[in-house]
Design a protein around this motif. Sequence first.
Motif, PDB file in Angstrom:
ATOM      1  N   GLU A  68       0.776  -1.151  -0.040  1.00  0.00           N
ATOM      2  CA  GLU A  68      -0.064   0.009   0.072  1.00  0.00           C
ATOM      3  C   GLU A  68       0.941   1.345   0.083  1.00  0.00           C
ATOM      4  O   GLU A  68       0.563   2.107  -0.767  1.00  0.00           O
ATOM      5  CB  GLU A  68      -0.990   0.132   1.141  1.00  0.00           C
ATOM      6  CG  GLU A  68      -1.977   1.178   1.132  1.00  0.00           C
ATOM      7  CD  GLU A  68      -3.261   0.686   0.669  1.00  0.00           C
ATOM      8  OE1 GLU A  68      -4.520   1.252   0.869  1.00  0.00           O
ATOM      9  OE2 GLU A  68      -3.119  -0.281  -0.267  1.00  0.00           O
ATOM     10  N   MET A  69       2.042   1.258   0.770  1.00  0.00           N
ATOM     11  CA  MET A  69       2.957   2.364   0.730  1.00  0.00           C
ATOM     12  C   MET A  69       3.423   2.654  -0.682  1.00  0.00           C
ATOM     13  O   MET A  69       3.656   3.652  -1.163  1.00  0.00           O
ATOM     14  CB  MET A  69       3.895   2.249   1.828  1.00  0.00           C
ATOM     15  CG  MET A  69       3.395   2.252   3.170  1.00  0.00           C
ATOM     16  SD  MET A  69       2.399   3.700   3.875  1.00  0.00           S
ATOM     17  CE  MET A  69       0.551   3.068   3.478  1.00  0.00           C
ATOM     18  N   ALA A  70       3.763   1.520  -1.154  1.00  0.00           N
ATOM     19  CA  ALA A  70       4.477   1.601  -2.573  1.00  0.00           C
ATOM     20  C   ALA A  70       3.713   2.083  -3.637  1.00  0.00           C
ATOM     21  O   ALA A  70       3.947   3.041  -4.382  1.00  0.00           O
ATOM     22  CB  ALA A  70       4.996   0.501  -3.048  1.00  0.00           C
ATOM     23  N   MET A  71       2.110   1.662  -3.213  1.00  0.00           N
ATOM     24  CA  MET A  71       1.201   2.513  -4.149  1.00  0.00           C
ATOM     25  C   MET A  71       1.028   4.061  -4.017  1.00  0.00           C
ATOM     26  O   MET A  71       0.869   4.678  -5.031  1.00  0.00           O
ATOM     27  CB  MET A  71      -0.051   1.703  -4.007  1.00  0.00           C
ATOM     28  CG  MET A  71      -1.425   1.978  -4.831  1.00  0.00           C
ATOM     29  SD  MET A  71      -2.184   3.540  -4.007  1.00  0.00           S
ATOM     30  CE  MET A  71      -2.817   2.788  -2.635  1.00  0.00           C
ATOM     31  N   LEU A  72       1.184   4.290  -2.680  1.00  0.00           N
ATOM     32  CA  LEU A  72       0.946   5.814  -2.618  1.00  0.00           C
ATOM     33  C   LEU A  72       2.095   6.578  -3.227  1.00  0.00           C
ATOM     34  O   LEU A  72       1.864   7.616  -3.804  1.00  0.00           O
ATOM     35  CB  LEU A  72       0.772   6.024  -0.980  1.00  0.00           C
ATOM     36  CG  LEU A  72      -0.276   5.385  -0.345  1.00  0.00           C
ATOM     37  CD1 LEU A  72      -0.293   5.649   1.269  1.00  0.00           C
ATOM     38  CD2 LEU A  72      -1.775   6.243  -0.539  1.00  0.00           C
ATOM     39  N   ILE A  73       3.177   6.068  -3.101  1.00  0.00           N
ATOM     40  CA  ILE A  73       4.404   6.599  -3.549  1.00  0.00           C
ATOM     41  C   ILE A  73       4.156   6.742  -4.901  1.00  0.00           C
ATOM     42  O   ILE A  73       4.483   7.809  -5.410  1.00  0.00           O
ATOM     43  CB  ILE A  73       5.889   5.816  -3.144  1.00  0.00           C
ATOM     44  CG1 ILE A  73       6.079   6.019  -1.537  1.00  0.00           C
ATOM     45  CG2 ILE A  73       7.127   6.498  -3.940  1.00  0.00           C
ATOM     46  CD1 ILE A  73       7.066   4.962  -1.228  1.00  0.00           C
ATOM     47  N   THR A  74       3.706   5.728  -5.601  1.00  0.00           N
ATOM     48  CA  THR A  74       3.623   6.013  -7.245  1.00  0.00           C
ATOM     49  C   THR A  74       2.689   6.910  -7.299  1.00  0.00           C
ATOM     50  O   THR A  74       2.744   7.517  -8.483  1.00  0.00           O
ATOM     51  CB  THR A  74       3.340   4.486  -7.731  1.00  0.00           C
ATOM     52  OG1 THR A  74       4.287   3.692  -7.315  1.00  0.00           O
ATOM     53  CG2 THR A  74       3.354   4.539  -9.072  1.00  0.00           C
ATOM     54  N   HIS A  75       1.341   6.678  -6.624  1.00  0.00           N
ATOM     55  CA  HIS A  75       0.173   7.411  -7.143  1.00  0.00           C
ATOM     56  C   HIS A  75       0.404   9.316  -6.863  1.00  0.00           C
ATOM     57  O   HIS A  75      -0.391   9.954  -7.348  1.00  0.00           O
ATOM     58  CB  HIS A  75      -1.181   7.013  -6.568  1.00  0.00           C
ATOM     59  CG  HIS A  75      -1.346   5.747  -7.379  1.00  0.00           C
ATOM     60  ND1 HIS A  75      -2.451   5.016  -7.106  1.00  0.00           N
ATOM     61  CD2 HIS A  75      -0.828   5.005  -8.392  1.00  0.00           C
ATOM     62  CE1 HIS A  75      -2.577   3.779  -7.821  1.00  0.00           C
ATOM     63  NE2 HIS A  75      -1.559   3.805  -8.646  1.00  0.00           N
ATOM     64  N   PHE A  76       1.277   9.402  -5.911  1.00  0.00           N
ATOM     65  CA  PHE A  76       1.153  10.776  -5.154  1.00  0.00           C
ATOM     66  C   PHE A  76       2.679  11.336  -4.916  1.00  0.00           C
ATOM     67  O   PHE A  76       3.363  11.366  -3.982  1.00  0.00           O
ATOM     68  CB  PHE A  76       0.558  10.832  -3.786  1.00  0.00           C
ATOM     69  CG  PHE A  76      -0.868  10.312  -4.056  1.00  0.00           C
ATOM     70  CD1 PHE A  76      -2.013  11.325  -4.218  1.00  0.00           C
ATOM     71  CD2 PHE A  76      -1.254   9.177  -3.193  1.00  0.00           C
ATOM     72  CE1 PHE A  76      -3.231  10.809  -4.053  1.00  0.00           C
ATOM     73  CE2 PHE A  76      -2.668   8.640  -3.455  1.00  0.00           C
ATOM     74  CZ  PHE A  76      -3.974   9.572  -3.562  1.00  0.00           C
ATOM     75  N   PRO A  77       3.106  11.493  -6.328  1.00  0.00           N
ATOM     76  CA  PRO A  77       4.622  11.882  -6.363  1.00  0.00           C
ATOM     77  C   PRO A  77       4.825  13.349  -5.634  1.00  0.00           C
ATOM     78  O   PRO A  77       5.730  13.673  -5.401  1.00  0.00           O
ATOM     79  CB  PRO A  77       4.774  12.153  -7.942  1.00  0.00           C
ATOM     80  CG  PRO A  77       3.574  12.214  -8.626  1.00  0.00           C
ATOM     81  CD  PRO A  77       2.505  11.587  -7.591  1.00  0.00           C
ATOM     82  N   GLU A  78       3.756  14.112  -5.533  1.00  0.00           N
ATOM     83  CA  GLU A  78       3.877  15.332  -4.632  1.00  0.00           C
ATOM     84  C   GLU A  78       4.219  15.168  -3.261  1.00  0.00           C
ATOM     85  O   GLU A  78       4.616  16.447  -2.628  1.00  0.00           O
ATOM     86  CB  GLU A  78       2.637  16.321  -5.035  1.00  0.00           C
ATOM     87  CG  GLU A  78       1.431  15.798  -4.356  1.00  0.00           C
ATOM     88  CD  GLU A  78       0.537  14.931  -5.197  1.00  0.00           C
ATOM     89  OE1 GLU A  78      -0.616  15.092  -5.505  1.00  0.00           O
ATOM     90  OE2 GLU A  78       1.088  13.948  -6.065  1.00  0.00           O
ATOM     91  N   ALA A  79       3.895  14.112  -2.697  1.00  0.00           N
ATOM     92  CA  ALA A  79       4.113  13.681  -1.411  1.00  0.00           C
ATOM     93  C   ALA A  79       5.366  13.238  -1.068  1.00  0.00           C
ATOM     94  O   ALA A  79       6.082  12.598  -1.811  1.00  0.00           O
ATOM     95  CB  ALA A  79       2.929  13.087  -0.798  1.00  0.00           C
ATOM     96  N   GLU A  80       5.949  13.264   0.313  1.00  0.00           N
ATOM     97  CA  GLU A  80       6.988  12.718   0.777  1.00  0.00           C
ATOM     98  C   GLU A  80       6.946  12.240   1.964  1.00  0.00           C
ATOM     99  O   GLU A  80       7.843  11.518   2.684  1.00  0.00           O
ATOM    100  CB  GLU A  80       8.239  13.829   0.768  1.00  0.00           C
ATOM    101  CG  GLU A  80       8.597  14.613  -0.497  1.00  0.00           C
ATOM    102  CD  GLU A  80       9.849  15.499  -0.119  1.00  0.00           C
ATOM    103  OE1 GLU A  80      10.878  15.143  -0.703  1.00  0.00           O
ATOM    104  OE2 GLU A  80       9.356  16.795   0.301  1.00  0.00           O
ATOM    105  N   PHE A  81       5.766  11.938   2.550  1.00  0.00           N
ATOM    106  CA  PHE A  81       5.307  11.245   3.738  1.00  0.00           C
ATOM    107  C   PHE A  81       4.151  10.552   3.485  1.00  0.00           C
ATOM    108  O   PHE A  81       3.242  10.788   2.692  1.00  0.00           O
ATOM    109  CB  PHE A  81       5.296  11.973   4.892  1.00  0.00           C
ATOM    110  CG  PHE A  81       4.984  11.579   6.192  1.00  0.00           C
ATOM    111  CD1 PHE A  81       6.099  11.453   6.975  1.00  0.00           C
ATOM    112  CD2 PHE A  81       3.835  10.977   6.777  1.00  0.00           C
ATOM    113  CE1 PHE A  81       5.916  10.851   8.313  1.00  0.00           C
ATOM    114  CE2 PHE A  81       3.757  10.469   7.978  1.00  0.00           C
ATOM    115  CZ  PHE A  81       4.785  10.173   8.573  1.00  0.00           C
TER     116      PHE A  81
END
Length: 317
Positions: free
Chosen positions: A101-114
């Motif tokens: 799930e974290m890897a998915m968030l990293i991929t889908h929300f490049p503007e975030a860093e947390f």
Amino acid sequence: MNKPEFSVVIPLYNNAEQIINAIESVQLQKYPVDEIIVVDDGSTDNGAERIAQANLPKVRLISQNNQGVAVARNTGVAHAKNPYIAFMNANDQWMPFFTEEMAMLITHFPEAEFYASRYQCIDQHGMCADARIRLPYVNPYGMLIDNYFSVASRGDTPFVMSSSVIKKTLFVETGGFPAGESAGEDQELFVKVALKGPIAYSPNVHVRYYRVAGKHVAETTAPVRECPFSARLGLRLKNSQMDEQLQRDIERYCAAHLCHVARQNLLAGHYANALALLNDTRANRKPVYKLLFGSLALMGLIQQQVRAPARWFKHSN
């Protein structure tokens, strides 16, 4: 885009009975983790020996003199080789799809860093309850939290340390955890991250957070004053210009903390401390709790004053 790679940092202090389960929950992730760093912060039990004897793959054990959980986590991050740092408490556990799930968030929300997820609370009796989190909306495929303070001040915090991942460059930029602070050090990081930008969030439960007596500082002590992260936010409110809505949300966030610490003091019988905390003007943002806890503190003080002469008379005779 390359697949995100995670280093997991686990501070260890006298959690010998739980640490192997925590590590195994990381190793059982469907999205594999290739580095697990356990920082033994001067434990006096045999937790480090259990890790060494278990010969667990991908685990690096670092030992240091006892310096507190903040320094232990900072040490772990300093030794991490991967660009994304996931945190885990030694007595918590991940469900199998957390890193996916974290890897998915990293991929889908490049503007975030947390990045973070919802969690499930488990008490000392093994009873489970999902955290009571008041989100403005829910998207099971992931979402951005633009105002952490608004969410965190209206219910349980939307995530805990064990359900959090941070980009290592952001961790370094924010200065990491404050050394020497034994309570609220996680909130300090959350505050600094929230003031930097949006947080990518999964409203799905992926972490078991164990509220076991004796393991989490907030449940075993009654601080005399607010935690340093809240005091620093108070100074920021006084000295900085900011959006009015954000200011109100930060005040409410501080108020929730002040009321929480006041409640701890009430339970410990420290009524004067509770009143002092509630007299902070920021507590006005939680008027119901301020009135309730303030009334209970006043009643407790009155009872103490009534009992004091009776005890003196009894002992004088």
